[in-house]
Design a protein around this motif. Structure first.
Motif, short mmCIF file in Angstrom:
data_model
loop_
_atom_site.label_atom_id
_atom_site.label_comp_id
_atom_site.label_asym_id
_atom_site.label_seq_id
_atom_site.Cartn_x
_atom_site.Cartn_y
_atom_site.Cartn_z
N ASN A 115 37.22 -17.31 -60.39
CA ASN A 115 36.88 -18.61 -59.83
C ASN A 115 35.48 -19.06 -60.16
O ASN A 115 35.26 -20.18 -60.61
CB ASN A 115 37.01 -18.56 -58.30
CG ASN A 115 38.42 -18.83 -57.84
OD1 ASN A 115 38.85 -19.98 -57.85
ND2 ASN A 115 39.15 -17.79 -57.48
N GLY A 117 31.21 -17.42 -59.14
CA GLY A 117 30.15 -16.43 -59.16
C GLY A 117 30.63 -14.98 -59.11
O GLY A 117 30.17 -14.13 -59.88
N ASP A 269 37.66 -20.41 -54.01
CA ASP A 269 36.52 -19.50 -53.90
C ASP A 269 35.92 -19.67 -52.52
O ASP A 269 35.91 -20.76 -51.95
CB ASP A 269 35.49 -19.70 -55.02
CG ASP A 269 34.56 -20.86 -54.75
OD1 ASP A 269 35.06 -21.92 -54.36
OD2 ASP A 269 33.34 -20.68 -54.92
N ARG A 278 49.32 -13.23 -52.31
CA ARG A 278 47.97 -12.77 -52.59
C ARG A 278 47.81 -11.29 -52.17
O ARG A 278 47.20 -10.50 -52.89
CB ARG A 278 46.98 -13.66 -51.86
CG ARG A 278 45.57 -13.14 -51.78
CD ARG A 278 44.64 -13.89 -52.69
NE ARG A 278 43.28 -13.37 -52.50
CZ ARG A 278 42.33 -13.49 -53.40
NH1 ARG A 278 42.56 -14.10 -54.53
NH2 ARG A 278 41.14 -13.00 -53.17
N HIS A 319 38.57 -8.14 -51.37
CA HIS A 319 39.88 -8.35 -52.01
C HIS A 319 40.59 -7.06 -52.41
O HIS A 319 41.81 -6.97 -52.27
CB HIS A 319 39.75 -9.32 -53.20
CG HIS A 319 38.84 -10.48 -52.94
ND1 HIS A 319 38.14 -11.14 -53.93
CD2 HIS A 319 38.46 -11.08 -51.78
CE1 HIS A 319 37.40 -12.10 -53.39
NE2 HIS A 319 37.57 -12.08 -52.10
N VAL A 430 24.04 -9.08 -51.93
CA VAL A 430 23.79 -9.43 -53.32
C VAL A 430 22.47 -10.17 -53.58
O VAL A 430 22.20 -10.59 -54.70
CB VAL A 430 24.97 -10.23 -53.91
CG1 VAL A 430 26.20 -9.34 -54.05
CG2 VAL A 430 25.30 -11.46 -53.05
N LYS A 549 27.49 -25.96 -50.86
CA LYS A 549 26.63 -26.07 -52.05
C LYS A 549 26.00 -27.46 -52.16
O LYS A 549 25.10 -27.69 -52.95
CB LYS A 549 27.43 -25.74 -53.31
CG LYS A 549 27.92 -24.28 -53.35
CD LYS A 549 28.73 -24.00 -54.61
CE LYS A 549 29.40 -22.63 -54.60
NZ LYS A 549 28.49 -21.52 -54.93
N GLU A 647 24.38 -19.53 -49.34
CA GLU A 647 24.66 -19.02 -50.68
C GLU A 647 24.17 -17.58 -50.73
O GLU A 647 22.97 -17.32 -50.66
CB GLU A 647 23.92 -19.86 -51.73
CG GLU A 647 24.33 -19.57 -53.16
CD GLU A 647 25.75 -20.03 -53.47
OE1 GLU A 647 26.69 -19.25 -53.25
OE2 GLU A 647 25.91 -21.18 -53.93
N ALA A 648 25.10 -16.65 -50.84
CA ALA A 648 24.70 -15.25 -50.77
C ALA A 648 23.62 -14.94 -51.81
O ALA A 648 22.60 -14.33 -51.50
CB ALA A 648 25.92 -14.36 -50.99
#
Ligand code: NBX
Length: 810
Positions: A115, A117, A269, A278, A319, A430, A549, A647-648
């Motif tokens: 997707n 990032g 995403d 899924r 996931h 991250v 975003k 935003e991580a």
């Protein structure tokens, strides 16, 4: 590349065209030449691939399995040639055959098995792992259809299927010998054998998982690692003879199961939607990958207790979290270990990366669905949960709040993040800010329970793709100034700092930026039919479309600027081209309407002669890895304007920085660290801090209507959403956007508006001072060293995985 011979390469290409297409080279299409060249390049890969795997076996080296639902690889040919260090040689060979390598590369479809990032990070990590000589597999799904192709029709996003395998994939190798079976549904019975009870899975449906391997080439080191993506095939083609045995139905269902599982990537995403298919995808690739990893481990090791010394499963977000339970299933049911023993091994083999704190992204499967699809795995999750809850109660006697907030099974749901944390030896965020928020807020209870488990790994990007391949002019220039060490050691770019005030170097740098802007302008002309001026400021926001975003903040500001220019045509203003690129999840209404708004604003502004082209707005269709490479190289301003704390990390921010753009951003994600590296005088920072945002949220939000009522600029642009200015008089088209901003503004768009407009003014003014601007952008490139994924991967390898490097000789 030493073993490259131009003449024999040319012969290979000519031969491949013959064998593949029954054509001579001058009859072949560009696409056919692409295929032929790819096979010729593959020839050079295969021996290295075999040698690498042999070297790993001989050393019996510890291996990381990077388990990810997504690998956003982009194109392979260019990158493979770069990393084999034969790019220039192939270019020359093709030129002699009458072909332009750029055109040949453009024939390749992007491998868009991701997707945004998270998927692109996985791809950068594979590049770094191979370049740093670390034994690694990427494990994922061979989706028939990747991320949809975006078309813009009448300003709206239309999704078209991405049939990326249509012409085959020249680099992949099918490995039928490594097939394994994955089982779904049915029920669990117990059986007694030799006085011992065993669980047996009955009446299940099975699919065959067939791996396809893609080579991941290290830069100039002979290493070729593997990205293993799994395809599904039915266990039995339907057998009409079994019709009367009542098995026909089952055969049809199994065949459908196989067909559906790998059909398509879910295009969301940062958003969870609890679709059964899924979960099937997740278990399918996890079970296949883990089974195969254990088989391989057992080929070289006698004692299963050694698994944690030889294998790590790194979980790319929640996931693939079912890994924890699947590994337990194999250890307990197939390896016949005691629970405690198996749990100890599992918890020392799995590690988890968190990529988001957004509540709507958290995976929570309904227990019913989970249990029905994976009955034995569910039993194991249930037992993991039972023991985990005992541990919580032991630590916090009588505190049911802790149980409620930490249990794996609660409220009829399986909480995948909690399972991932319970079953992992490492949990990492991250970016620094993101990890701090995890520790202090989102995962605070878990952090308190086991602080040593938590660590930060600030994201990075590969300079091989995002500078060496994407921006050859700047790459050459940097190499002339500081040597080519930066290709595998990005901090070498620091040597450029001393040129930041050197007039001649400034001119060279800005000339390159100009040429890259011309390249993008040509792309825009060809794909959008819009003329943009490469002398204008290229202000770029490219990333997935998401409310957090805040593409809306950007476009509302463009609307505001337009109002100002209309009112004051002689206003002192550097012409600016606002460039957007973004895909919206197919079912995300607000995001899709925002795309329509951007295109509508573009239509009005680009066609208004009265502003003399001072603002242009461009929405680049079908933003993806291959056109991103052109876009980053051409940007002056990098828009990183997420609501602080949301935003991580961001990784686009790093790609812009490396290519000499200044960040216009909030103190969010890795922006914080970018500013730390380059200095705040070389970035444009605005808006609420993460702490301020979180404080407002704790206190129940804020009241956007106050801003609407007191700030005439904001009022004006909001009113323009519903007065038909951008919708040919239709007052309802953008009503939903208006309503959500004025009434809720969950993402603090209005709150940050003034501060953003002010930062934009500062950018515009700064651009006029050519020498200082050149200095700023050069310092951005020079200070980007930290943001190489090589640095990130060294940290993972040393601090989490404990890997050792393996040299490969031919
Ligand atoms: O992961 C992204 C974050 O939003 C970025 O801040 C970060 O830089 C990047 C790499 O760490 N997350 C992301 O891309 N998530 C997804 O794409 C996603 C896809 C499917 C899904 C949930 C999230 N179900």
């Amino acid at each position: 590349m030493a073993d490259f011979d131009k003449e024999s390469f040319k012969k290979d290409v000519i031969n491949n065209v013959k064998n593949l297409f029954r054509k001579t080279i001058d009859e072949a299409t560009q696409e056919q030449v692409f295929q032929a060249v790819s096979y010729a390049v593959k020839d050079h890969i295969i021996d290295r691939w075999i040698a690498t795997q042999k070297a790993y076996e001989e050393k019996n080296a510890k291996t990381v399995y990077y388990l990810s639902m997504e690998f956003l690889m982009g194109r392979a040919l260019g990158n493979n040639m770069i990393n084999l260090t034969c790019y220039e040689q192939v270019k020359e060979a093709l030129a002699e055959l009458g072909f332009d390598l750029n055109v040949i590369e453009d024939q390749e479809p992007d491998a868009a098995l991701g997707n945004g990032g998270l998927g692109r990070l996985a791809a950068c990590f594979l590049d770094s792992l191979a370049t740093l000589n670390y034994p690694a597999y990427g494990c994922g799904i061979r989706y028939r259809y990747g991320m949809f192709k975006q078309a813009i029709e009448n300003g709206y996003q239309i999704e078209k299927p991405d049939n990326w395998l249509k012409n085959g994939n020249p680099f992949e190798v099918k490995r039928p010998e490594y097939e394994v079976e994955v089982k779904f549904g049915g029920y669990v019975a117990t059986e007694c054998r030799e006085g011992k009870n065993y669980f047996v899975h009955k009446d299940y449906q099975a699919v065959r998982a067939i791996p396809y391997d893609l080579p991941i080439i290290g830069y100039g080191n002979n290493v070729v690692n593997t990205l293993r993506i799994w395809d599904a095939e039915p266990v039995q083609e339907f057998n009409l003879n079994s019709f009367d045995k009542g098995e026909y139905q089952n055969a049809v269902e199994q065949a459908n199961l196989a067909r559906n599982i790998v059909e398509v990537l879910y295009p969301n995403d940062n958003h969870y939607s609890g679709k059964e298919l899924r979960l099937k995808q997740q278990y399918f690739f996890v079970s296949a990958s883990v089974q195969r990893a254990i088989l391989k481990f057992k080929e070289n090791n006698a004692d299963i207790h050694d698994l944690p010394n030889k294998v790590t499963f790194q979980l790319n977000d929640t996931h693939p979290t079912v890994t924890v339970a699947e590994l337990m299933r194999i250890l307990v049911d197939e390896e016949n270990l005691e629970w405690d023993d198996a749990w100890d091994i599992t918890c020392r083999t799995c590690a988890y990366t968190n990529h988001t704190i957004m509540a709507e992204a958290l995976e929570k499967w309904p227990i019913d669905l989970f249990q029905k699809l994976l009955p034995r795995v569910y039993q194991i999750v249930d037992e993991i949960n039972r023991r985990f809850v005992l541990k919580i109660e032991d630590m916090y006697p009588g505190n049911q709040d802790k149980v409620r907030s930490m249990a794996i099974l609660y409220d009829g749901q399986v909480k995948m993040a909690h399972l991932a944390i319970a079953g992992s030896y490492s949990v990492n965020g991250v970016a620094k800010l993101h990890t701090e928020i995890l520790k202090k807020r989102e995962l605070r209870d878990f952090y308190e329970m086991r602080p040593e488990q938590f660590n930060n790994k600030t994201n990075g990007i590969t300079q091989r793709r995002f500078l060496l391949h994407a921006n050859p002019l700047l790459a050459d220039w940097a190499t002339k100034k500081v040597g080519d060490g930066w290709i595998t050691d990005l901090p070498v770019l620091e040597g450029l700092k001393k040129y930041a005030t050197d007039k001649k170097a400034q001119k060279e740098f800005m000339d390159i930026k100009y040429k890259n802007k011309v390249r993008l302008a040509e792309y825009i002309k060809e794909h959008n039919g819009i003329d943009v001026d490469p002398n204008s400021i290229f202000d770029v926001q490219v990333k997935r479309l998401h409310e957090y975003k805040r593409q809306q903040l950007n476009i509302l500001h463009v609307m505001h600027l337009y109002n100002e220019l209309k009112a004051n045509p002689d206003m002192d203003f550097e012409p600016t081209t606002f460039i957007f690129g973004a895909k919206a999840a197919a079912g995300y209404k607000t995001a899709k309407l925002t795309i329509k708004l951007i295109n509508s604003v573009a239509d009005v502004i680009n066609n208004d002669k009265s502003i003399k082209g001072k603002i242009k707005v461009v929405f680049i269709e079908n933003y993806r890895v291959s056109n991103a490479e052109i876009i980053f190289a051409a940007a002056d301003v990098s828009e990183q304007i997420s609501t602080a704390s949301r935003e991580a990390s961001g990784t686009g921010n790093m790609k812009f920085m490396l290519n000499g753009a200044v960040t216009l951003g909030t103190m969010d994600g890795a922006n914080v660290e970018i500013v730390e590296e380059v200095g705040k005088e070389n970035a444009f920072i605005f808006g609420l801090s993460a702490e301020e945002v979180m404080k407002y949220e704790k206190d129940g939000g804020y009241y956007p209507m106050d801003i609407y009522n007191s700030n005439p600029k904001v009022k004006k642009v909001l009113d323009q959403l519903v007065d038909g200015t951008y919708s040919n008089g239709d007052k309802e088209l953008f009503r939903d956007l208006y309503d959500s901003l004025v009434m809720k503004d969950v993402y603090f768009t209005l709150k940050d508006f003034d501060s953003y407009a002010d930062a934009q003014k500062r950018v515009n003014k700064a651009y006029k001072d050519k020498a200082n601007w050149a200095k700023m952008v050069m310092l951005n490139t020079a200070c980007a060293g930290k943001f190489s994924s090589d640095r990130t991967i060294e940290e993972y390898a040393q601090e989490i995985w404990k890997l050792e490097k393996v040299e490969v000789t031919l």
